[in-house]
Design a protein around this motif. Structure first.
Motif, PDB file in Angstrom:
ATOM      1  N   GLY A 433      19.086  -9.120  28.360  1.00  0.00           N
ATOM      2  CA  GLY A 433      19.807  -8.330  27.367  1.00  0.00           C
ATOM      3  C   GLY A 433      19.843  -6.867  27.776  1.00  0.00           C
ATOM      4  N   ARG A 434      20.946  -6.184  27.482  1.00  0.00           N
ATOM      5  CA  ARG A 434      21.071  -4.754  27.799  1.00  0.00           C
ATOM      6  C   ARG A 434      22.037  -4.090  26.827  1.00  0.00           C
ATOM      7  N   ILE A 435      21.941  -2.749  26.764  1.00  0.00           N
ATOM      8  CA  ILE A 435      22.950  -1.945  26.075  1.00  0.00           C
ATOM      9  C   ILE A 435      24.031  -1.605  27.101  1.00  0.00           C
ATOM     10  N   LEU A 436      25.272  -1.966  26.814  1.00  0.00           N
ATOM     11  CA  LEU A 436      26.389  -1.705  27.717  1.00  0.00           C
ATOM     12  C   LEU A 436      27.432  -0.848  27.026  1.00  0.00           C
ATOM     13  N   LYS A 437      28.312  -0.257  27.817  1.00  0.00           N
ATOM     14  CA  LYS A 437      29.471   0.427  27.260  1.00  0.00           C
ATOM     15  C   LYS A 437      30.675  -0.457  27.508  1.00  0.00           C
ATOM     16  N   TYR A 438      31.407  -0.763  26.429  1.00  0.00           N
ATOM     17  CA  TYR A 438      32.506  -1.729  26.507  1.00  0.00           C
ATOM     18  C   TYR A 438      33.736  -1.155  25.821  1.00  0.00           C
ATOM     19  N   ASP A 439      34.764  -0.828  26.604  1.00  0.00           N
ATOM     20  CA  ASP A 439      35.996  -0.245  26.064  1.00  0.00           C
ATOM     21  C   ASP A 439      35.696   0.951  25.155  1.00  0.00           C
ATOM     22  N   ASN A 441      32.996   1.595  23.565  1.00  0.00           N
ATOM     23  CA  ASN A 441      32.006   1.315  22.523  1.00  0.00           C
ATOM     24  C   ASN A 441      30.696   0.851  23.156  1.00  0.00           C
ATOM     25  N   ARG A 442      29.575   1.227  22.544  1.00  0.00           N
ATOM     26  CA  ARG A 442      28.287   0.710  23.004  1.00  0.00           C
ATOM     27  C   ARG A 442      28.034  -0.628  22.320  1.00  0.00           C
ATOM     28  N   ILE A 443      27.536  -1.583  23.080  1.00  0.00           N
ATOM     29  CA  ILE A 443      27.218  -2.897  22.537  1.00  0.00           C
ATOM     30  C   ILE A 443      25.910  -3.388  23.141  1.00  0.00           C
ATOM     31  N   GLY A 444      25.181  -4.165  22.348  1.00  0.00           N
ATOM     32  CA  GLY A 444      24.000  -4.840  22.863  1.00  0.00           C
ATOM     33  C   GLY A 444      24.401  -6.255  23.244  1.00  0.00           C
ATOM     34  N   VAL A 445      24.196  -6.613  24.505  1.00  0.00           N
ATOM     35  CA  VAL A 445      24.666  -7.906  25.000  1.00  0.00           C
ATOM     36  C   VAL A 445      23.486  -8.718  25.519  1.00  0.00           C
ATOM     37  N   PHE A 446      23.425  -9.984  25.123  1.00  0.00           N
ATOM     38  CA  PHE A 446      22.452 -10.934  25.665  1.00  0.00           C
ATOM     39  C   PHE A 446      23.194 -12.148  26.199  1.00  0.00           C
ATOM     40  N   LYS A 447      22.814 -12.574  27.413  1.00  0.00           N
ATOM     41  CA  LYS A 447      23.384 -13.778  27.998  1.00  0.00           C
ATOM     42  C   LYS A 447      22.286 -14.832  28.093  1.00  0.00           C
ATOM     43  N   SER A 448      22.503 -15.970  27.460  1.00  0.00           N
ATOM     44  CA  SER A 448      21.518 -17.038  27.488  1.00  0.00           C
ATOM     45  C   SER A 448      21.505 -17.722  28.850  1.00  0.00           C
ATOM     46  N   GLU A 449      20.502 -18.581  29.070  1.00  0.00           N
ATOM     47  CA  GLU A 449      20.423 -19.323  30.327  1.00  0.00           C
ATOM     48  C   GLU A 449      21.622 -20.235  30.522  1.00  0.00           C
ATOM     49  N   GLU A 450      22.253 -20.635  29.404  1.00  0.00           N
ATOM     50  CA  GLU A 450      23.437 -21.503  29.492  1.00  0.00           C
ATOM     51  C   GLU A 450      24.722 -20.708  29.686  1.00  0.00           C
ATOM     52  N   GLY A 451      24.607 -19.369  29.720  1.00  0.00           N
ATOM     53  CA  GLY A 451      25.775 -18.532  29.905  1.00  0.00           C
ATOM     54  C   GLY A 451      26.453 -18.097  28.626  1.00  0.00           C
ATOM     55  N   LYS A 452      25.854 -18.401  27.470  1.00  0.00           N
ATOM     56  CA  LYS A 452      26.429 -18.014  26.188  1.00  0.00           C
ATOM     57  C   LYS A 452      26.193 -16.527  25.944  1.00  0.00           C
ATOM     58  N   ALA A 463      17.957   2.954   9.670  1.00  0.00           N
ATOM     59  CA  ALA A 463      18.163   4.401   9.709  1.00  0.00           C
ATOM     60  C   ALA A 463      19.033   4.823  10.884  1.00  0.00           C
ATOM     61  N   ALA A 464      19.779   3.876  11.448  1.00  0.00           N
ATOM     62  CA  ALA A 464      20.783   4.145  12.478  1.00  0.00           C
ATOM     63  C   ALA A 464      20.207   4.596  13.812  1.00  0.00           C
ATOM     64  N   CYS A 465      18.954   4.249  14.118  1.00  0.00           N
ATOM     65  CA  CYS A 465      18.453   4.430  15.480  1.00  0.00           C
ATOM     66  C   CYS A 465      19.097   3.364  16.378  1.00  0.00           C
ATOM     67  N   ILE A 466      18.944   3.536  17.679  1.00  0.00           N
ATOM     68  CA  ILE A 466      19.502   2.570  18.624  1.00  0.00           C
ATOM     69  C   ILE A 466      18.403   1.586  19.018  1.00  0.00           C
ATOM     70  N   VAL A 467      18.668   0.301  18.831  1.00  0.00           N
ATOM     71  CA  VAL A 467      17.668  -0.710  19.144  1.00  0.00           C
ATOM     72  C   VAL A 467      17.512  -0.872  20.651  1.00  0.00           C
ATOM     73  N   LYS A 468      16.377  -1.445  21.063  1.00  0.00           N
ATOM     74  CA  LYS A 468      16.089  -1.679  22.473  1.00  0.00           C
ATOM     75  C   LYS A 468      15.805  -3.157  22.682  1.00  0.00           C
ATOM     76  N   TRP A 469      16.207  -3.699  23.825  1.00  0.00           N
ATOM     77  CA  TRP A 469      15.983  -5.107  24.133  1.00  0.00           C
ATOM     78  C   TRP A 469      14.511  -5.339  24.488  1.00  0.00           C
ATOM     79  N   ASN A 470      13.873  -6.310  23.826  1.00  0.00           N
ATOM     80  CA  ASN A 470      12.506  -6.738  24.132  1.00  0.00           C
ATOM     81  C   ASN A 470      12.617  -7.976  25.016  1.00  0.00           C
ATOM     82  N   ASN A 471      12.256  -7.837  26.289  1.00  0.00           N
ATOM     83  CA  ASN A 471      12.555  -8.904  27.249  1.00  0.00           C
ATOM     84  C   ASN A 471      11.532 -10.030  27.256  1.00  0.00           C
TER      85      ASN A 471
END
Length: 525
Positions: A433-439, A441-452, A463-471
């Protein structure tokens, strides 16, 4: 039994009954949260004839109780030297007696309700490995003795680890936390107590001297009193800024045949420290070791903590197999003591809270159950002033509060500016999972082992902080106040009361929180 993380704990192998979703109704006391705090309070109130309901956003035992190390201590994680420094010797003696009361209540429940939970009284050990640790430990030893816990210097500890100084102390214990929890639950239900699962409390309002409790989906219950047994209260409240979320890491090992298991509680003097105990499962012993504590979402690579913990234990023991590993969240208060009592800032005394237990959740959760029920039943309780939520802490406590909130402000600012620099990161690996910039916009994206692909708006709904991925637990964690979300944005832990918004990568639009379906990978990677 389910838990708020993807790593399975050893305590989850014991499933309890399931309960229906919200069906309305009025109760004398409504308890939000089905962990040790909530069920201790619920059973005690039900024993005294109060009509109670326990409401949990997920399932009984879903939170920290299912991820604890289940140490039962009178020698707490915060050294008595620090408690004396901040609060004085008289207060420190009260803290010790309150821990004794909690331990006695657990033992009483185990005996009264014949709860099979491996409850085992034992001793505790603290050991130092260098001169600086030795000097600190000698001071802690003096404080323990002065407060009245039987304590002695020892040459050997029940670990094959070298030491420059070690002490042994009495009045400790350990148990199986979810078996104990299910024992409380069984006794509570048999006395007529009610349970509602899968009901996220979003708001509590005072209307005509009754508390109206709104849950997700629009259902409403009413109660004469409400206990928040959830670590943090829903929404943005003052108490969010008086506690800070931390994570701790635990592994369970089968040792080589020639190794022996410690049957007491053992702690080193590292910073952060490590803790040891033995657990039993299916008639076999295993070593449980924990440590690597850090503020939630303030570590670049959570998985690295498991590697560090594994290297640490392999340096001490010959091991055969690692059976479990998981991490769990707890909250530290600004002055190292819990907040237990009436909800600050309310115009009435019908809402009560308990938070800031540090690493002693089983003790302070039990103590909270005792104190909050007494407040409801009589309007007063022992230790009320000691753990008062509105207390003004000592100068060092205020300093710690300022430091924690400066850190929160830094996260508000740095996260946003750093995200502006993110263009599209390297291709996302499966299980990542990572924070990406997409068109734009910032998005949090996770790709499962199956590619979903799961895509969420990474702005925390609290409170509108930016979340972080816990790996390691595979969750989106908020670095400000500890709210946590699943890969698809579903809410795992408060103080948020709503899931993350989702992104539809095909339309480049946010989806409403009610649209909880995942976006399928089209195969283009």
């Amino acid at each position: 039994m389910q838990r708020d993380g993807s790593n399975r704990s050893i305590w989850q192998d014991h499933a309890g009954p399931t309960y229906p979703a919200v069906s309305g109704g009025h109760y004398e006391v409504l308890i939000i949260g089905g962990g040790i705090t909530g069920l201790t309070a619920a059973l005690r109130l039900q024993e005294r004839g109060k009509s109670c309901v326990v409401v949990d956003a997920h399932q009984i035992g879903f939170g920290t109780t299912g991820g604890t190390s289940a140490h039962l201590n009178t020698v707490l994680d915060t050294p008595y030297t620090e408690i004396i420094k901040q609060h004085g010797k008289d207060r420190a003696r009260e803290v010790l007696q309150s821990a004794r009361d909690a331990m006695a209540h657990i033992a009483d429940n185990v005996n009264r309700y014949a709860i099979s939970c491996d409850y085992t009284p034992c001793s505790g050990f603290l050991y130092a490995t260098d001169d600086a640790e030795r000097d600190e430990l000698i001071n802690i030893e003096g404080a323990i003795r002065e407060l009245g816990i039987a304590c002695e210097k020892v040459e050997e500890i029940p670990l094959p680890a070298g030491n420059t100084y070690a002490i042994k102390f009495a009045e400790q214990a350990h148990f199986h936390p979810t078996r104990y929890l299910l024992g409380l639950l069984d006794a509570y239900v048999k006395l007529g107590g009610h349970v509602i699962e899968g009901a996220l409390v979003q708001e509590v309002t005072d209307e005509d001297h009754q508390l109206r409790v709104k849950v997700a989906g629009g259902e409403t219950l009413s109660a004469g009193a409400v206990i928040y047994a959830t670590h943090t209260t829903p929404g943005i409240q003052l108490m969010n800024f008086r506690v800070a979320p931390y994570r701790s890491y635990i592994q369970v090992w089968e040792l080589a045949e020639h190794e022996s298991y410690p049957h007491d509680l053992v702690y080193d003097m590292k910073e952060p420290f490590h803790y040891f105990r033995t657990v039993q499962q299916d008639g076999k012993f295993y070593l449980m070791v924990g440590g690597q504590d850090h503020k939630t979402a303030h570590h670049d690579n959570e998985q690295h903590n498991f590697f560090e913990l594994e290297a640490f234990i392999k340096d001490i023991y010959s091991v055969k197999e690692k059976r479990y590993q998981w991490s769990s969240q707890f909250y530290e208060s600004q002055d190292k003591l819990p907040f237990i009592g009436y909800y600050p800032g309310k115009s009435h005394q019908r809402e009560l809270i308990a938070t800031g237990f540090g690493g002693n959740g089983m003790i302070f959760g039990t103590l909270s159950g005792l104190m909050l029920t007494d407040l409801i039943l009589t309007g007063d309780c022992r230790y009320r002033e000691l753990y008062l939520p509105t207390r003004i802490g000592p100068l060092s406590g205020v300093r710690d509060l300022v430091v924690e909130n400066v850190d929160v402000v830094k996260r508000f600012i740095s996260d946003r500016f750093s995200l502006q620099k993110v263009e599209g990161l390297a291709e996302l690996g499966r299980g990542e999972g990572r924070i990406l910039k997409y068109d734009g916009n910032r998005i949090g994206v996770f790709k499962s082992e199956e590619g979903k692909i799961y895509a969420v708006d990474p702005v925390c709904r609290h409170a509108a902080c930016i979340v972080k991925w816990n790996n390691t637990e595979r969750s989106w964690d908020c670095p400000c106040h500890g709210a946590r979300y699943g890969v698809d944005g579903v809410l795992l832990n408060g103080p948020s009361v709503a899931p993350l918004e989702k992104w539809d990568l095909e339309t480049n639009e946010r989806q409403s929180p009610e649209e909880r379906t995942s976006v399928e990978n089209t195969g283009k990677e």
